[in-house]
Scaffold this motif. Structure first.
Motif, PDB file in Angstrom:
ATOM      1  N   VAL A 119       0.840  -1.192   0.000  1.00  0.00           N
ATOM      2  CA  VAL A 119       0.000   0.000   0.000  1.00  0.00           C
ATOM      3  C   VAL A 119       0.878   1.246   0.000  1.00  0.00           C
ATOM      4  O   VAL A 119       1.889   1.300   0.702  1.00  0.00           O
ATOM      5  CB  VAL A 119      -0.904   0.021   1.268  1.00  0.00           C
ATOM      6  CG1 VAL A 119      -1.863   1.201   1.230  1.00  0.00           C
ATOM      7  CG2 VAL A 119      -1.659  -1.293   1.409  1.00  0.00           C
ATOM      8  N   ARG A 120       0.510   2.226  -0.800  1.00  0.00           N
ATOM      9  CA  ARG A 120       1.149   3.541  -0.742  1.00  0.00           C
ATOM     10  C   ARG A 120       0.181   4.505  -0.062  1.00  0.00           C
ATOM     11  O   ARG A 120      -0.946   4.680  -0.512  1.00  0.00           O
ATOM     12  CB  ARG A 120       1.480   4.030  -2.163  1.00  0.00           C
ATOM     13  CG  ARG A 120       1.849   5.508  -2.291  1.00  0.00           C
ATOM     14  CD  ARG A 120       3.079   5.904  -1.513  1.00  0.00           C
ATOM     15  NE  ARG A 120       4.304   5.249  -1.882  1.00  0.00           N
ATOM     16  CZ  ARG A 120       5.130   5.685  -2.848  1.00  0.00           C
ATOM     17  NH1 ARG A 120       4.818   6.756  -3.552  1.00  0.00           N
ATOM     18  NH2 ARG A 120       6.242   5.029  -3.088  1.00  0.00           N
ATOM     19  N   VAL A 121       0.628   5.070   1.046  1.00  0.00           N
ATOM     20  CA  VAL A 121      -0.172   6.079   1.753  1.00  0.00           C
ATOM     21  C   VAL A 121       0.475   7.438   1.525  1.00  0.00           C
ATOM     22  O   VAL A 121       1.633   7.643   1.873  1.00  0.00           O
ATOM     23  CB  VAL A 121      -0.248   5.782   3.276  1.00  0.00           C
ATOM     24  CG1 VAL A 121      -1.121   6.822   3.980  1.00  0.00           C
ATOM     25  CG2 VAL A 121      -0.778   4.375   3.527  1.00  0.00           C
ATOM     26  N   VAL A 202       4.320   6.794   2.101  1.00  0.00           N
ATOM     27  CA  VAL A 202       4.729   5.709   2.979  1.00  0.00           C
ATOM     28  C   VAL A 202       4.342   4.379   2.328  1.00  0.00           C
ATOM     29  O   VAL A 202       3.167   4.166   2.006  1.00  0.00           O
ATOM     30  CB  VAL A 202       4.076   5.845   4.373  1.00  0.00           C
ATOM     31  CG1 VAL A 202       4.656   4.819   5.334  1.00  0.00           C
ATOM     32  CG2 VAL A 202       4.258   7.249   4.932  1.00  0.00           C
ATOM     33  N   ASP A 203       5.328   3.519   2.104  1.00  0.00           N
ATOM     34  CA  ASP A 203       5.056   2.185   1.567  1.00  0.00           C
ATOM     35  C   ASP A 203       4.781   1.255   2.741  1.00  0.00           C
ATOM     36  O   ASP A 203       5.653   1.041   3.580  1.00  0.00           O
ATOM     37  CB  ASP A 203       6.262   1.654   0.772  1.00  0.00           C
ATOM     38  CG  ASP A 203       6.477   2.423  -0.524  1.00  0.00           C
ATOM     39  OD1 ASP A 203       5.541   3.132  -0.959  1.00  0.00           O
ATOM     40  OD2 ASP A 203       7.574   2.310  -1.108  1.00  0.00           O
ATOM     41  N   VAL A 204       3.581   0.726   2.785  1.00  0.00           N
ATOM     42  CA  VAL A 204       3.169  -0.090   3.915  1.00  0.00           C
ATOM     43  C   VAL A 204       2.818  -1.494   3.429  1.00  0.00           C
ATOM     44  O   VAL A 204       2.046  -1.649   2.473  1.00  0.00           O
ATOM     45  CB  VAL A 204       1.933   0.505   4.631  1.00  0.00           C
ATOM     46  CG1 VAL A 204       1.613  -0.279   5.893  1.00  0.00           C
ATOM     47  CG2 VAL A 204       2.148   1.968   4.963  1.00  0.00           C
ATOM     48  N   LEU A 215       7.610  -0.324   5.068  1.00  0.00           N
ATOM     49  CA  LEU A 215       8.711  -0.861   4.257  1.00  0.00           C
ATOM     50  C   LEU A 215       9.657   0.248   3.830  1.00  0.00           C
ATOM     51  O   LEU A 215      10.855   0.041   3.688  1.00  0.00           O
ATOM     52  CB  LEU A 215       8.160  -1.563   3.011  1.00  0.00           C
ATOM     53  CG  LEU A 215       7.123  -2.667   3.278  1.00  0.00           C
ATOM     54  CD1 LEU A 215       6.641  -3.264   1.964  1.00  0.00           C
ATOM     55  CD2 LEU A 215       7.714  -3.742   4.180  1.00  0.00           C
ATOM     56  N   GLU A 216       9.113   1.426   3.610  1.00  0.00           N
ATOM     57  CA  GLU A 216       9.930   2.530   3.117  1.00  0.00           C
ATOM     58  C   GLU A 216       9.144   3.822   3.207  1.00  0.00           C
ATOM     59  O   GLU A 216       7.925   3.830   3.085  1.00  0.00           O
ATOM     60  CB  GLU A 216      10.299   2.300   1.641  1.00  0.00           C
ATOM     61  CG  GLU A 216      11.301   3.289   1.144  1.00  0.00           C
ATOM     62  CD  GLU A 216      11.225   3.555  -0.366  1.00  0.00           C
ATOM     63  OE1 GLU A 216      12.137   4.215  -0.864  1.00  0.00           O
ATOM     64  OE2 GLU A 216      10.260   3.127  -1.021  1.00  0.00           O
ATOM     65  N   VAL A 217       9.890   4.920   3.367  1.00  0.00           N
ATOM     66  CA  VAL A 217       9.292   6.246   3.407  1.00  0.00           C
ATOM     67  C   VAL A 217       9.897   7.050   2.266  1.00  0.00           C
ATOM     68  O   VAL A 217      11.114   7.161   2.160  1.00  0.00           O
ATOM     69  CB  VAL A 217       9.602   6.896   4.774  1.00  0.00           C
ATOM     70  CG1 VAL A 217       9.316   8.374   4.749  1.00  0.00           C
ATOM     71  CG2 VAL A 217       8.819   6.212   5.881  1.00  0.00           C
ATOM     72  N   ASN A 218       9.050   7.575   1.387  1.00  0.00           N
ATOM     73  CA  ASN A 218       9.534   8.345   0.233  1.00  0.00           C
ATOM     74  C   ASN A 218       9.299   9.827   0.472  1.00  0.00           C
ATOM     75  O   ASN A 218       8.178  10.236   0.765  1.00  0.00           O
ATOM     76  CB  ASN A 218       8.769   7.943  -1.033  1.00  0.00           C
ATOM     77  CG  ASN A 218       9.002   6.482  -1.384  1.00  0.00           C
ATOM     78  OD1 ASN A 218       9.963   6.158  -2.045  1.00  0.00           O
ATOM     79  ND2 ASN A 218       8.122   5.608  -0.899  1.00  0.00           N
ATOM     80  N   THR A 219      10.336  10.625   0.270  1.00  0.00           N
ATOM     81  CA  THR A 219      10.171  12.062   0.495  1.00  0.00           C
ATOM     82  C   THR A 219       9.815  12.809  -0.784  1.00  0.00           C
ATOM     83  O   THR A 219       9.575  14.005  -0.746  1.00  0.00           O
ATOM     84  CB  THR A 219      11.453  12.674   1.095  1.00  0.00           C
ATOM     85  OG1 THR A 219      12.553  12.292   0.272  1.00  0.00           O
ATOM     86  CG2 THR A 219      11.676  12.183   2.511  1.00  0.00           C
TER      87      THR A 219
HETATM   88 MG   LIG Z   1       9.164   2.047  -2.443  1.00  0.00          MG
END
Ligand SMILES: [Mg+2]
Ligand SMILES: Nc1ncnc2c1ncn2[C@@H]1O[C@H](COP(=O)(O)OP(=O)(O)O)[C@@H](O)[C@H]1O
Length: 249
Positions: A119-121, A202-204, A215-219
């Motif tokens: 999921v991308r939040v 936020v990749d959840v 899993l990862e946080v994208n700025t």
């Molecule tokens: Mg990612």
């Protein structure tokens, strides 16, 4: 590039690990070394190995411990098995080509028709300067791939549709609200460490217990992925907010 872009996954993971509320959502993560990967593989059946400065799922590998002994390594659409750890790590080391990498507890993601999804939040500062989760979208991995990224063959889909086999309508709304709260919490923690940021993708990952694993946080998240949702009001809001803080014109 502006100070609002933070490349290093490791430097974005640390504040989340140091916060009492967010740390339980972070899979065990370490900088990749021969010893660290070995000890993670002793604890978890699968371990993701990914570039500290990666995007689009490029360079991401997945290692799995096999029940009959040995290891499986997957990257791209390739799959190979190794009889022992030395041989496995030899290939991992060759593929990483000296770049900084992370090793992370693998999460057993929920599936849609046999394909993993996460999921991308999207979390953004509203024009009134409050954090708001403006968009939620699921991404289904392409067949044979261990990453779900849209820029790596993944298919964006409404999360509600993918959760139908798992949850009731009420359960789905509750799950989406909970993911949004998680996203806002993550944004507040990251903002304290990196004050320049106004948005976060936020990749959840969700496992069978619906635990939200960060899993990862994208700025610098892609706002346009939300075009893929049938509900166009989502992308309109994402873009309106992004204009308000000057990310797009
Ligand atoms: Mg990612
Ligand atoms: N620990 C993990 N467990 C399960 N899947 C993962 C894990 N880490 C990454 N992935 C998969 O790989 C994708 C890419 O990893 P990510 O850390 O988001 O790097 P990138 O910056 O390349 O997007 C994720 O969206 C997810 O599908």
């Amino acid at each position: 590039m502006s100070s609002s872009y933070i490349g290093s996954k490791w430097s974005k993971t640390l504040p989340l690990l140091r916060n009492a509320e967010t740390r339980r959502w972070v899979p065990e993560t370490a900088r990749l070394s021969k010893g660290k990967l070995r000890s993670l593989l002793a604890r978890y059946e699968t371990v993701y190995v990914k570039p500290d400065l990666g995007t689009f799922g490029i360079g991401v590998m997945r290692v799995r411990r096999l029940t009959g002994g040995g290891y499986e390594l997957r990257h791209g659409t390739k799959r190979a098995t190794y009889p022992n750890y030395e041989r496995l790590y030899g290939t991992v080391a060759r593929l990483r080509r000296g770049r900084p990498y992370l090793a992370q507890q693998g999460i057993k993601l929920l599936k849609h028709r046999g394909r993993r999804f996460d999921v991308r939040v999207m979390v953004q500062r509203s024009p009134r300067m409050r954090w708001e989760a403006t968009g939620v979208i699921a991404r289904v991995a392409a067949p044979g791939k261990v990453v779900t990224n849209y820029h790596n063959g993944g298919t964006p889909m409404p999360l509600g549709r993918l959760l139908k086999p798992y949850l009731s309508a009420r359960g789905i709304s509750r799950q989406i609200r909970s993911l949004k709260r998680t996203g806002v919490k993550v944004a507040k923690v990251i903002k304290r460490r990196f004050p320049g940021i106004n948005e976060l993708g936020v990749d959840v990952g969700l496992d069978r217990t619906f635990t939200p694993w960060i899993l990862e946080v994208n700025t610098k998240p892609d706002p346009y992925i939300f075009r893929k949702l049938p509900d166009k009001s989502v992308v309109r809001k994402v873009i309106r907010y992004a204009r308000a803080y000057g990310r797009i014109r």
